[in-house]
Design a protein around this motif. Structure first.
Motif, PDB file in Angstrom:
ATOM      1  N   GLY A 241       0.789  -1.225   0.000  1.00 52.23           N
ATOM      2  CA  GLY A 241       0.000   0.000   0.000  1.00 52.23           C
ATOM      3  C   GLY A 241       0.815   1.265   0.000  1.00 52.23           C
ATOM      4  O   GLY A 241       1.858   1.373  -0.646  1.00 52.23           O
ATOM      5  N   VAL A 242       0.325   2.251   0.745  1.00 49.82           N
ATOM      6  CA  VAL A 242       0.939   3.574   0.782  1.00 49.82           C
ATOM      7  C   VAL A 242       2.391   3.487   1.245  1.00 49.82           C
ATOM      8  O   VAL A 242       3.285   4.094   0.657  1.00 49.82           O
ATOM      9  CB  VAL A 242       0.136   4.512   1.703  1.00 49.82           C
ATOM     10  CG1 VAL A 242       0.846   5.848   1.873  1.00 49.82           C
ATOM     11  CG2 VAL A 242      -1.259   4.734   1.139  1.00 49.82           C
ATOM     12  N   ARG A 245       4.765   2.344  -1.467  1.00 47.86           N
ATOM     13  CA  ARG A 245       5.018   3.354  -2.493  1.00 47.86           C
ATOM     14  C   ARG A 245       5.943   4.457  -1.993  1.00 47.86           C
ATOM     15  O   ARG A 245       6.802   4.948  -2.722  1.00 47.86           O
ATOM     16  CB  ARG A 245       3.691   3.921  -2.993  1.00 47.86           C
ATOM     17  CG  ARG A 245       2.930   2.936  -3.868  1.00 47.86           C
ATOM     18  CD  ARG A 245       1.536   3.417  -4.239  1.00 47.86           C
ATOM     19  NE  ARG A 245       0.929   2.523  -5.203  1.00 47.86           N
ATOM     20  CZ  ARG A 245       0.300   1.395  -4.907  1.00 47.86           C
ATOM     21  NH1 ARG A 245       0.198   1.029  -3.648  1.00 47.86           N
ATOM     22  NH2 ARG A 245      -0.222   0.624  -5.850  1.00 47.86           N
ATOM     23  N   TYR A 291      -4.667   6.226  -2.510  1.00 54.95           N
ATOM     24  CA  TYR A 291      -3.359   6.131  -1.864  1.00 54.95           C
ATOM     25  C   TYR A 291      -2.382   7.160  -2.410  1.00 54.95           C
ATOM     26  O   TYR A 291      -1.468   7.591  -1.706  1.00 54.95           O
ATOM     27  CB  TYR A 291      -2.787   4.718  -2.020  1.00 54.95           C
ATOM     28  CG  TYR A 291      -2.841   4.156  -3.424  1.00 54.95           C
ATOM     29  CD1 TYR A 291      -1.897   4.509  -4.380  1.00 54.95           C
ATOM     30  CD2 TYR A 291      -3.835   3.244  -3.781  1.00 54.95           C
ATOM     31  CE1 TYR A 291      -1.937   3.986  -5.659  1.00 54.95           C
ATOM     32  CE2 TYR A 291      -3.890   2.722  -5.062  1.00 54.95           C
ATOM     33  CZ  TYR A 291      -2.940   3.098  -5.995  1.00 54.95           C
ATOM     34  OH  TYR A 291      -2.995   2.584  -7.275  1.00 54.95           O
ATOM     35  N   TRP A 292      -2.568   7.584  -3.675  1.00 58.62           N
ATOM     36  CA  TRP A 292      -1.654   8.580  -4.238  1.00 58.62           C
ATOM     37  C   TRP A 292      -1.751   9.900  -3.492  1.00 58.62           C
ATOM     38  O   TRP A 292      -0.760  10.635  -3.377  1.00 58.62           O
ATOM     39  CB  TRP A 292      -1.913   8.787  -5.723  1.00 58.62           C
ATOM     40  CG  TRP A 292      -1.350   7.701  -6.575  1.00 58.62           C
ATOM     41  CD1 TRP A 292      -2.038   6.819  -7.351  1.00 58.62           C
ATOM     42  CD2 TRP A 292       0.042   7.378  -6.742  1.00 58.62           C
ATOM     43  NE1 TRP A 292      -1.169   5.955  -7.986  1.00 58.62           N
ATOM     44  CE2 TRP A 292       0.106   6.276  -7.633  1.00 58.62           C
ATOM     45  CE3 TRP A 292       1.223   7.898  -6.222  1.00 58.62           C
ATOM     46  CZ2 TRP A 292       1.328   5.704  -8.018  1.00 58.62           C
ATOM     47  CZ3 TRP A 292       2.436   7.324  -6.597  1.00 58.62           C
ATOM     48  CH2 TRP A 292       2.476   6.241  -7.484  1.00 58.62           C
ATOM     49  N   GLN A 294      -2.203  10.196  -0.301  1.00 60.52           N
ATOM     50  CA  GLN A 294      -1.402  10.007   0.908  1.00 60.52           C
ATOM     51  C   GLN A 294       0.093  10.023   0.592  1.00 60.52           C
ATOM     52  O   GLN A 294       0.889  10.550   1.368  1.00 60.52           O
ATOM     53  CB  GLN A 294      -1.781   8.690   1.577  1.00 60.52           C
ATOM     54  CG  GLN A 294      -3.224   8.627   2.044  1.00 60.52           C
ATOM     55  CD  GLN A 294      -3.558   7.287   2.665  1.00 60.52           C
ATOM     56  OE1 GLN A 294      -2.955   6.888   3.658  1.00 60.52           O
ATOM     57  NE2 GLN A 294      -4.508   6.570   2.080  1.00 60.52           N
TER      58      GLN A 294
END
Length: 328
Positions: A241-242, A245, A291-292, A294
């Motif tokens: 997830g976040v 990344r 998520y982008w 975040q």
């Protein structure tokens, strides 16, 4: 599996962090797939709290388990395992992989026939046995980051021109030279690993394998893909997830800091930031891939890259006499 004083051909080094069930499966398939191979297994546990180390010790007594007192990331943990290796080759294997066939045999046969490459990768597969395209990459480039910033690498993911980093045009069914091999599945000469000084401690996770391949190439190596060496890769089991990344971007910006000129690195960071901003804006408009947003909010973290080694604590091995491992 070797026993006694016999020197193994391959030292399998696996770094584990909170992967108890996955590493048990990986070691089980390794044991089944290569029963007659001359290899040893070294598991470096990054202070897991899920019983990973205990499970390996209880169920796979042939493996040597090295317990670290804290999570030091991938590269530094590999360095600890490699410092204890005895094989001619070191095989880096993720704990979230399942071997398909005799991976060690495939690697060793190809490496002995083609020793000039010195660095080897295989094929990482989805559950349906199709390639996931994650075993080899191109080195970072300004053009590649332009494509990321503009979204071209996402829209045209199968394009060699617009998604150069993932090598979408590579025929992975045939041996092929590649710019960089993934640390998920990498065989390399132990002597080369020592000559390189192992993985740089500048990276906690991600891009350390690309950096190592870059440095190995400068020493005359030419990484190559060996199609017969295959694993099913669950992918990102230890970081998702976040958070994953953010760490991926930290690895990328660390590479820019170490390998590119200051002006070029600044341009690369600006393009990475633009690409994340575009995706965050798209997520806001569409309500998807939130998520982008975040990741964009955490941009100060990943634009700075990983902390320099001078700010890192020493690597300590847990045991009756805890000791720091120098050089990692």
């Amino acid at each position: 599996m070797t026993s006694g004083p016999t020197t193994p051909a391959v030292s399998v080094v696996i770094v584990s962090y909170q992967t108890r069930d996955l590493i048990r499966r990986a070691l089980s398939t390794l044991r089944t797939a290569s029963p007659a191979g001359s290899y040893e297994v070294i598991v470096v546990d990054n202070a897991s709290t899920d019983g990973s180390a205990e499970a390996v010790e209880n169920e796979f007594p042939e493996a040597r388990v090295v317990r670290l007192t804290r999570n030091v990331g991938f590269g530094r943990a590999v360095n600890v395992g490699a410092s204890r290796a005895r094989g001619t080759w070191i095989l880096l294997l993720n704990p979230d992989t399942e071997l398909v066939g005799d991976v060690i045999g495939e690697f060793v046969a190809y490496a002995r026939a083609n020793p000039e490459h010195r660095v080897y990768t295989g094929r990482t597969l989805h559950d349906d046995r199709t390639d996931d395209g994650r075993s080899a990459f191109a080195l970072p480039s300004l053009w590649g980051y332009v494509c990321f910033a503009t979204g071209l690498s996402t829209v045209f993911r199968r394009s060699r021109l617009f998604n150069p980093e993932e090598l979408p045009g590579l025929d992975r069914s045939m041996p092929a030279r590649v710019p960089a091999a993934s640390g998920c599945l990498m065989l390399l000469q132990r002597s080369l690993f020592a000559e390189l000084g192992g993985f740089l401690p500048d990276y906690f996770m991600y891009s350390e394998d690309i950096d190592l391949c870059h440095r190995a190439t400068l020493l005359g190596a030419s990484p190559v893909l060996v199609p017969g060496a295959r694993v099913v890769h669950v992918g990102g089991a230890s970081s998702t997830g976040v958070n994953k990344r953010i760490m991926l971007l930290q690895g990328k910006t660390t590479y820019l800091r170490l390998r590119w000129t200051p002006r070029r690195a600044a341009a690369g960071r600006a393009l990475l930031a633009a690409g994340v901003a575009v995706r965050a804006a798209g997520a806001r408009l569409t309500g998807r891939a939130g998520y982008w947003r975040q990741v964009w909010a955490a941009r100060r973290t990943w634009l700075a890259g990983w902390p320099p080694p001078t700010q890192l604590p020493a690597v300590e091995v847990a045991g009756p006499a805890q000791s720091a491992t120098p050089g990692v």
